[in-house]
Design an enzyme around this catalytic site. Structure first.
Site, PDB file in Angstrom:
ATOM      1  N   ASP A 226      55.920  23.992  40.489  1.00 42.46           N
ATOM      2  CA  ASP A 226      56.862  25.024  40.904  1.00 42.46           C
ATOM      3  C   ASP A 226      58.204  24.440  41.366  1.00 42.46           C
ATOM      4  O   ASP A 226      58.239  23.402  42.035  1.00 42.46           O
ATOM      5  CB  ASP A 226      56.229  25.799  42.065  1.00 42.46           C
ATOM      6  CG  ASP A 226      57.080  26.953  42.556  1.00 42.46           C
ATOM      7  OD1 ASP A 226      57.252  27.909  41.791  1.00 42.46           O
ATOM      8  OD2 ASP A 226      57.573  26.893  43.700  1.00 42.46           O
ATOM      9  N   GLU A 298      58.255  24.036  36.023  1.00 44.90           N
ATOM     10  CA  GLU A 298      59.108  25.223  36.108  1.00 44.90           C
ATOM     11  C   GLU A 298      60.487  24.803  36.582  1.00 44.90           C
ATOM     12  O   GLU A 298      60.655  24.322  37.703  1.00 44.90           O
ATOM     13  CB  GLU A 298      58.551  26.245  37.092  1.00 44.90           C
ATOM     14  CG  GLU A 298      59.377  27.526  37.071  1.00 44.90           C
ATOM     15  CD  GLU A 298      59.721  28.086  38.436  1.00 44.90           C
ATOM     16  OE1 GLU A 298      60.032  29.280  38.498  1.00 44.90           O
ATOM     17  OE2 GLU A 298      59.730  27.342  39.428  1.00 44.90           O
TER      18      GLU A 298
HETATM   19  C1  BGC Z   1      58.281  30.932  41.602  1.00 47.33           C
HETATM   20  C2  BGC Z   1      58.742  32.090  42.422  1.00 47.33           C
HETATM   21  C3  BGC Z   1      58.759  31.648  43.865  1.00 47.33           C
HETATM   22  C4  BGC Z   1      59.594  30.391  44.061  1.00 47.33           C
HETATM   23  C5  BGC Z   1      59.400  29.766  45.399  1.00 47.33           C
HETATM   24  C6  BGC Z   1      59.291  29.910  41.874  1.00 47.33           C
HETATM   25  O1  BGC Z   1      60.177  29.374  41.123  1.00 47.33           O
HETATM   26  O2  BGC Z   1      58.131  31.212  40.259  1.00 47.33           O
HETATM   27  O3  BGC Z   1      57.950  33.205  42.226  1.00 47.33           O
HETATM   28  O4  BGC Z   1      59.289  32.664  44.649  1.00 47.33           O
HETATM   29  O5  BGC Z   1      59.254  29.416  43.141  1.00 47.33           O
HETATM   30  O6  BGC Z   1      58.203  29.091  45.480  1.00 47.33           O
END
Ligand code: BGC
Ligand code: MG
Length: 567
Positions: A226, A298
């Site tokens: 993430d 991500e």
């Molecule tokens: C997730 C989000 C989240 C954020 C903070 C991201 O990029 O996909 O849903 O709010 O990280 O953890």
């Protein structure tokens, strides 16, 4: 790539003889990935919130639709300020989702079915309710610098204490929050309930490796990492944090976009962490055997940065930095837009790393049926599966669920909720999602007509198209994508997108997708006569019918077809 590159028959003939083994394609390279949002997928106990036993009970469905691996948004203990992306205990299951036994049972069932489980790893921050943060507040041994703490500055004019820098958080407002107990500010990229870890602390890094180890030992097959762009922030040698420049994008000083994030995003050290974790994963695999432990990253970041995530020439990192280019597609999108966004990825990532993936939706963005249009939902399913590499589908998009704008109360709804409504399984109560009296978000009232059960029985339904495409993806033509001439794609006209996939034995598949609301004419595409194998509901053609592509053909508005030719 233009359609001209399709005229490569001699080259194709040559590579037909070259040694090719589809098995050389690792599992994550040509996979059908599927994202589950655990709150919304399946509720097993009637409390209106999805849970792990619910997921387990629906794994057979993932198998049915040809999924390779499923990634779960966070399932860990959390006060749910950011719906689980605020973790209070990284190795405990959120009780509403179930127990560790439920988790083990889910993994066992998945593996029995030949499905892989990918967990969401959220290393940038924890919840403020995490034990580690509580210890850090108290400056307990080793935890003192576990998070990013600072005294702030004294404003020369007012004499008041102010945050260390002008940095804003991603969700708006200052990224620094004062903690009364410790009498210092702490830094958070996201909510104030999500304090950022200090990655310069070796103990932080050790703890995170322990978290990875914990889940690997429970059989997890891969991780989705993430918020990679947000790991590090610049701290100057004198211990201060430099202000970021105003971007000019908005006048709202509280918005994240108000500043250009030269010190809080995409810092070079971020990538080092990916390399570190990859080394750890590879070592774990060497010791324990089994398939490649993949890392999905991500990151909404520039393509050059994403390229370094994979491999910077000296180190390897994430195999799959998510390709969010298609998230930009709106209901005005043309075939040329798709070509441009595909090229944007392929020109760098294909050229350098021979890798591609195509994310069409997720829990942070409007669903494709709403964003790109219901008439083009099937088209995008076909396109994202027919392009080389891995497709990434968000639960519910395989049946074309649209967003549902819900009424927001301060405690139940944030701006990203419309794409998080419960999965629509059938036409029974709560769409078969929950036997409870209410659900955490309302079920979309369209569920009686739009659900899995119903689409199973309809030949050209979104679900059947998804299934056909995931099945095609497993065939030689779609796995031979690393071969010279194995694929080509491009916009034939402003509105018509074409993808050609060729197997080593020269079997060929050709996708023709009309993005526009007008009839499109195409002349002399190839000298082949091909057979319709998949047609969307906008097509007047039948599966099994033949078409001579040396002649003029027409595509109806939004018509998308997959054609096949075999020698
Ligand atoms: C997730 C989000 C989240 C954020 C903070 C991201 O990029 O996909 O849903 O709010 O990280 O953890
Ligand atoms: Mg439940």
């Amino acid at each position: 790539m233009s359609s001209v590159s399709l005229l490569v028959l001699p080259i194709l003939l040559l590579c037909a003889c070259s040694a090719f083994a589809a098995s050389e394609v690792d599992w994550w390279e040509a996979a059908t990935l599927y994202q589950i949002y655990p709150r919304s997928f399946m509720d097993s106990d009637g409390d209106g919130v999805g849970d792990l036993n619910g997921i387990t009970s629906r794994l057979a469905f993932l198998k049915e639709i040809g999924v390779t691996a499923t990634w779960l948004s966070p399932i860990y203990d959390s006060p749910m300020a950011d719906m689980g992306y605020d973790i209070s205990n990284f190795t405990k299951i959120y009780p509403v989702f179930g127990t560790m036994e439920d988790f083990d049972a889910m993994v066992a069932k998945a593996h029995e079915l030949g499905l892989k489980i990918i967990l969401d790893f959220v290393p940038n921050h924890s919840s403020d309710e995490c034990e580690w943060f509580q210890k850090s507040i108290k400056r307990e041994d080793g935890y003192d610098d576990f998070y990013i703490w600072d005294d702030g500055k004294i404003d020369a004019e007012t004499g008041k204490r102010v945050p260390p820098s002008n940095w804003n958080s991603v969700f708006g407002g200052p990224a620094w929050t004062w903690n009364e107990q410790r009498q210092q500010y702490y830094f958070h990229q996201f909510l104030s309930k999500q304090p950022d870890f200090n990655f310069t602390s070796p103990m932080v890094r050790r703890h995170l490796i322990e978290v990875l180890t914990f889940w690997l030992e429970r059989g997890v097959d891969a991780f989705r990492i993430d918020a990679v762009p947000h790991f590090y922030e610049l701290r100057l040698a004198n211990g201060t944090y430099p202000d970021e420049p105003v971007s000019g994008l908005t006048n709202d000083t509280t918005k994240h976009d108000y500043y250009t994030h030269i010190y809080t995003k995409d810092q070079p050290e971020n990538i080092e962490l990916l390399y570190e974790w990859r080394e750890f994963l590879d070592e774990f695999q060497r010791q324990h055997g089994g398939d490649t432990l993949a890392m999905v990253a991500e990151a909404y970041a520039p393509i050059e940065v994403l390229s370094d995530y994979i491999n910077n020439g000296t180190h390897v990192g994430s195999q799959l930095p998510m390709n969010f280019n298609f998230i930009q597609l709106r209901d005005t999108a043309t075939a040329k837009d798709v070509e441009r966004l595909a090229n944007h990825w392929m020109d760098v990532m294909w050229t350098r790393h021979k890798t591609a993936n195509w994310v069409i939706g997720n829990h942070d963005n409007s669903r494709p049926a709403t964003r790109i249009g219901e008439k083009r939902a099937d088209m995008m399913t076909i396109v994202t599966h027919a392009l080389p590499g891995t497709s990434v589908t968000y639960y519910g998009d395989e049946i074309g669920m649209p967003d549902l704008a819900t009424e927001c109360t301060p405690t139940n709804c944030d701006f990203r909720d419309p794409e998080r409504t419960p999965m629509q399984w059938d036409s029974t109560k709560n769409a078969g999602f929950s036997a409870g009296n209410s659900t955490w978000l309302p079920v979309n009232p369209n569920y009686k007509l739009l659900n899995v059960q119903r689409q199973r029985g309809v030949a050209r339904s979104t679900l059947q198209i998804f299934k056909s495409m995931s099945a095609l993806k497993k065939t030689p033509a779609f796995r031979a994508f690393k071969e010279e001439g194995g694929f080509s794609y491009g916009a034939l006209t402003e509105q018509v997108f074409q993808i050609v996939r060729t197997a080593p034995n020269l079997e060929e598949y050709r996708v023709l997708a009309n993005f526009g609301g007008q009839v499109e004419r195409l002349d002399d595409l190839t000298n082949k006569t091909m057979e319709y194998v998949i047609v969307t509901s906008h097509s007047p053609h039948r599966v099994g019918a033949k078409v001579d592509l040396s002649k003029r053909i027409y595509l109806m508005p939004y018509e998308t077809v997959v054609l096949r030719w075999a020698a």
